[in-house]
Design an enzyme around this catalytic site. Structure first.
Site: not given
Ligand SMILES: [Mg+2]
Length: 364
Positions: A34, A36, A232
């Site tokens: 991922d 961001d 995250d």
């Protein structure tokens, strides 16, 4: 997905318990990263992560970038990553705009008229999938595809509302309510999609993570046999890894905090955790059942009638190295298998009290 899952569906051991005896960069062939909150937060790279990803590549791991952010086309994302010190090609990047465009092209057929809402990445992906991009509800679009874009405002949302009310299918690239920023969480695509949903009363079709389409596409492109999802967010990255049959590493450089992890339901529990993506380069200790509780390194956690308890073993030397998260690993297993509501945690000693405070957990 045709690749063998890293974690067999028959594996009944609780998540996190097995750890990873060697650095994940040496065990898994591809990291599905991922962006961001993992590679960057806002405009800046997470400190140390470009170097860590270079070291992971040097150890033989390939990288794929899987982002729910739909605003920018893959070539622009790749250029940004390269600028931040993570060299990337456009074909190593998969955006949720691309996933939404393939779903819409399949659903409505080539050439169908689609109204994009979002940044330039949305319209670029729609055209690349052979769809016809229109900009007004009066152009009679068969679908509205809505993705994140800083330029999204009242005018674009109003156009989307009229089109959906006239019968266009509302497709959202993702439903993340927030995006991480140096100023804390800011409105994400899910919040803007909620505006159109609330006004029209129609549920959108969501095509980004946790839908497994993007991870599956990345596995297909890279030929991964044993991928590791690095993310995250529990409700997109980690749930997406479960649905794609892949193992996962949760990092704390983005939106999830230890309290959120302790409260995670079965679909939101990762296999590994680390402060940031440098966790690809170190071994992860196992968490083992011991005396009705769970041990990780020198920490022991139990779930009793009064809730969760954490015990350290003092600050003396000796014992295996601790990356600062061993106690949290033990606590997660106690919380996930104990059936007690997560709440304030009893600190069994001073080292436990300090660790709990460091993770931002309430101590009792
Ligand atoms: Mg993220």
């Amino acid at each position: 997905m045709t690749a063998a899952p890293a974690r067999s569906p028959a594996d009944e051991s609780p998540r996190l318990a097995a750890g990873c005896a060697r650095p994940p960069a040496e065990v898994y062939d591809v990291a599905l990263l991922d962006l961001d909150g993992v590679v960057y937060v806002g405009p800046d790279a997470v400190p140390g992560v470009p170097e860590a990803l270079a070291a992971a590549r040097a150890a033989g791991m390939r990288l794929g970038f899987v982002t729910n952010n739909a605003a920018r086309p893959p070539a622009e994302v790749a250029a940004h990553l390269t600028e931040l010190g993570v060299p990337a090609d456009a074909d190593e990047v998969i955006t949720s705009s691309q996933a939404a465009a393939s779903v819409v092209a399949e659903l409505l057929g080539p050439g169908a008229r689609v109204l994009p809402v979002g940044g330039p990445g949305v319209a670029t992906a729609l055209r690349a999938a052979g769809l016809t991009v229109v900009d007004r509800a009066e152009d009679d679009p068969a679908a509205v595809v809505q993705g994140y874009g800083r330029e999204v405002g009242w005018a674009q949302l109003a156009e989307a509302v009229v089109a959906v009310r006239n019968g266009a299918r509302h497709v959202a690239t993702n439903a993340d309510a927030t995006i991480p920023s140096p100023r804390g969480p800011l409105p994400g695509n899910g919040a803007m999609v909620g505006v159109v949903r609330d006004v029209t009363g129609r549920e959108p079709l969501v095509t980004g993570k946790p839908d497994p389409a993007m991870h599956a596409e990345c596995v297909r492109r890279t030929g991964a046999a044993d991928p590791l999802v690095v993310g995250d967010r529990l409700d997109t990255d980690i749930e997406g890894s479960h649905r794609a049959g892949a193992a996962s590493l949760l990092v704390f450089s983005g939106v999830t905090d230890p309290a959120g992890l302790l409260a995670a339901g079965p679909l939101h529990r990762p296999d590994l955790l680390a402060a940031d993506a440098a966790g690809l380069l170190v071994a992860h200790p196992p968490v083992t059942a011991e005396d009705g509780g769970w041990r990780c390194g020198r920490w022991r956690a139990v779930s009793g009638g009064a809730g969760l308890e954490l015990h350290g073993a003092g600050d003396g030397p000796g014992g295996p190295p601790d990356d600062g998260l061993d106690g949290l690993r033990a606590l997660c297993l106690a919380a996930w298998t104990g059936g007690t509501e997560p709440g304030p945690v009893h600190a069994g000693d001073e080292s436990a009290r300090r660790a709990l405070a460091g993770w931002g957990l309430e101590v009792r």
